[in-house]
Design a protein around this motif. Sequence first.
Motif, mmCIF file in Angstrom:
data_model
loop_
_atom_site.group_PDB
_atom_site.id
_atom_site.type_symbol
_atom_site.label_atom_id
_atom_site.label_comp_id
_atom_site.label_asym_id
_atom_site.label_seq_id
_atom_site.Cartn_x
_atom_site.Cartn_y
_atom_site.Cartn_z
ATOM 1 N N ILE A 19 106.566 -34.039 52.611
ATOM 2 C CA ILE A 19 107.172 -32.929 53.335
ATOM 3 C C ILE A 19 106.912 -31.671 52.511
ATOM 4 N N ALA A 20 106.298 -30.678 53.111
ATOM 5 C CA ALA A 20 105.811 -29.526 52.350
ATOM 6 C C ALA A 20 106.930 -28.772 51.643
ATOM 7 N N GLU A 21 108.087 -28.648 52.262
ATOM 8 C CA GLU A 21 109.174 -27.931 51.603
ATOM 9 C C GLU A 21 109.680 -28.688 50.378
ATOM 10 N N ARG A 22 109.555 -30.003 50.369
ATOM 11 C CA ARG A 22 109.900 -30.763 49.164
ATOM 12 C C ARG A 22 108.843 -30.571 48.083
ATOM 13 N N VAL A 23 107.614 -30.375 48.501
ATOM 14 C CA VAL A 23 106.561 -30.051 47.533
ATOM 15 C C VAL A 23 106.827 -28.691 46.901
ATOM 16 N N LEU A 24 107.273 -27.729 47.714
ATOM 17 C CA LEU A 24 107.644 -26.427 47.165
ATOM 18 C C LEU A 24 108.768 -26.545 46.151
ATOM 19 N N ALA A 25 109.703 -27.462 46.414
ATOM 20 C CA ALA A 25 110.832 -27.642 45.500
ATOM 21 C C ALA A 25 110.430 -28.368 44.224
ATOM 22 N N HIS A 26 109.378 -29.192 44.291
ATOM 23 C CA HIS A 26 108.958 -29.998 43.132
ATOM 24 C C HIS A 26 107.443 -29.916 42.969
ATOM 25 N N PRO A 27 106.896 -28.732 42.733
ATOM 26 C CA PRO A 27 105.437 -28.582 42.685
ATOM 27 C C PRO A 27 104.781 -29.352 41.548
ATOM 28 N N ALA A 28 105.427 -29.427 40.389
ATOM 29 C CA ALA A 28 104.829 -30.147 39.262
ATOM 30 C C ALA A 28 104.698 -31.633 39.590
ATOM 31 N N LEU A 29 105.676 -32.174 40.290
ATOM 32 C CA LEU A 29 105.615 -33.582 40.675
ATOM 33 C C LEU A 29 104.493 -33.823 41.678
ATOM 34 N N ALA A 30 104.322 -32.906 42.607
ATOM 35 C CA ALA A 30 103.215 -33.039 43.571
ATOM 36 C C ALA A 30 101.874 -33.012 42.859
ATOM 37 N N ARG A 31 101.744 -32.113 41.907
ATOM 38 C CA ARG A 31 100.477 -32.043 41.167
ATOM 39 C C ARG A 31 100.253 -33.300 40.332
ATOM 40 N N GLU A 32 101.339 -33.891 39.849
ATOM 41 C CA GLU A 32 101.200 -35.129 39.071
ATOM 42 C C GLU A 32 100.714 -36.272 39.958
ATOM 43 N N ILE A 33 101.189 -36.328 41.185
ATOM 44 C CA ILE A 33 100.722 -37.362 42.121
ATOM 45 C C ILE A 33 99.205 -37.320 42.223
ATOM 46 N N ALA A 45 100.388 -26.297 60.272
ATOM 47 C CA ALA A 45 99.541 -25.356 59.534
ATOM 48 C C ALA A 45 100.256 -24.844 58.290
ATOM 49 N N ARG A 46 101.553 -24.596 58.390
ATOM 50 C CA ARG A 46 102.305 -24.159 57.205
ATOM 51 C C ARG A 46 102.282 -25.230 56.135
ATOM 52 N N ALA A 47 102.459 -26.476 56.537
ATOM 53 C CA ALA A 47 102.392 -27.581 55.562
ATOM 54 C C ALA A 47 101.005 -27.656 54.938
ATOM 55 N N GLN A 48 99.957 -27.494 55.761
ATOM 56 C CA GLN A 48 98.594 -27.517 55.223
ATOM 57 C C GLN A 48 98.437 -26.494 54.106
ATOM 58 N N ASP A 49 98.906 -25.285 54.361
ATOM 59 C CA ASP A 49 98.743 -24.217 53.379
ATOM 60 C C ASP A 49 99.534 -24.495 52.098
ATOM 61 N N ILE A 50 100.757 -24.950 52.253
ATOM 62 C CA ILE A 50 101.586 -25.233 51.076
ATOM 63 C C ILE A 50 100.977 -26.349 50.240
ATOM 64 N N LEU A 51 100.571 -27.418 50.887
ATOM 65 C CA LEU A 51 100.027 -28.562 50.151
ATOM 66 C C LEU A 51 98.710 -28.204 49.474
ATOM 67 N N ALA A 52 97.857 -27.451 50.160
ATOM 68 C CA ALA A 52 96.575 -27.064 49.572
ATOM 69 C C ALA A 52 96.774 -26.127 48.388
ATOM 70 N N GLU A 53 97.665 -25.150 48.545
ATOM 71 C CA GLU A 53 97.897 -24.194 47.460
ATOM 72 C C GLU A 53 98.541 -24.853 46.249
ATOM 73 N N THR A 54 99.391 -25.855 46.481
ATOM 74 C CA THR A 54 100.109 -26.494 45.379
ATOM 75 C C THR A 54 99.249 -27.507 44.643
ATOM 76 N N THR A 55 98.484 -28.297 45.385
ATOM 77 C CA THR A 55 97.750 -29.404 44.770
ATOM 78 C C THR A 55 96.266 -29.126 44.583
#
Length: 280
Positions: free
Chosen positions: A120-134, A165-175
């Motif tokens: 869920i993209a908003e959870r990625v925003l809340a935990h970006p370091a964890l998303a990048r670790e994945i 589309a919002r999720a796409q942008d958040i996930l791409a920018e974060t990871t």
Amino acid sequence: MGKSRAMSSASAAPPESWPWPPAIRASAVWHVAAIGAGALVPGAMPWAIGAIVLNHALITGAGLTPRSSLLGPNVTRLPEAAGARGQVAITIDDGPDPEVTPRVLDLLDAHGQRATFFCIAERVLAHPALAREIVARGHSIQNHTARHRHNFSFLGPRGFASEIARAQDILAETTGQRPTCFRAPAGLRNPFLEPVLHRLGLSLVSWTRRGFDTREGDPAKVMARLGRNLQARDILLLHDGNAARTPGGNPVLLEVLPLLLERLHAGGLRAVTLPEGLEP
């Protein structure tokens, strides 16, 4: 599903116009025929209305069936080439969760297996370091909407486009990786979803079987559902977010996953990410 759309939409050519699925074409013809009959044939209007209601019921039923492909392409198993490679896909939804996900990553590392996290993209925003670790640990993050709205399946084209589309942008920018696969909340959708996915270069992915681990706290029952006739090409669904708890208070995923990974090893199967498994 033919060639997967599993490639970066940033580098892909613009998608072709959406090919209407046969069921949607048939639905349009059914509507025209029913309206025409109701208008031109004396006494046929009640039958025409009934035919339209029946058609809407069938389309709604398809949208409420996560593994249905009547509304458009839907990946429920990996391709035959993945079967020849002895591959399965473990997909983990609704995270990342700061309590559960790091322990899931450790379990996967310990067994040398890979998974796909539908985040869920908003959870990625809340935990970006964890998303990048994945991603850094060799796993894949894919699109599970921006907010995981409970009314997602009632949205229209604009609502779908905004969420996805919002999720796409958040996930791409974060990871640094743009998703190529999409899973709807609870797998529920309507006919407006597939044209949006087509335009964004995303493939709808459901599953072969699920453990119902958001409501079942008994690891043995969850494992029994996942392990029944387990074989290459299977796509398995589990959850790190919204995970049910065992009687001892442990997220059920953390007790099921070691059993599942051992079962895969014993069967000579290898868990890979969806982008890898979908390769021809």
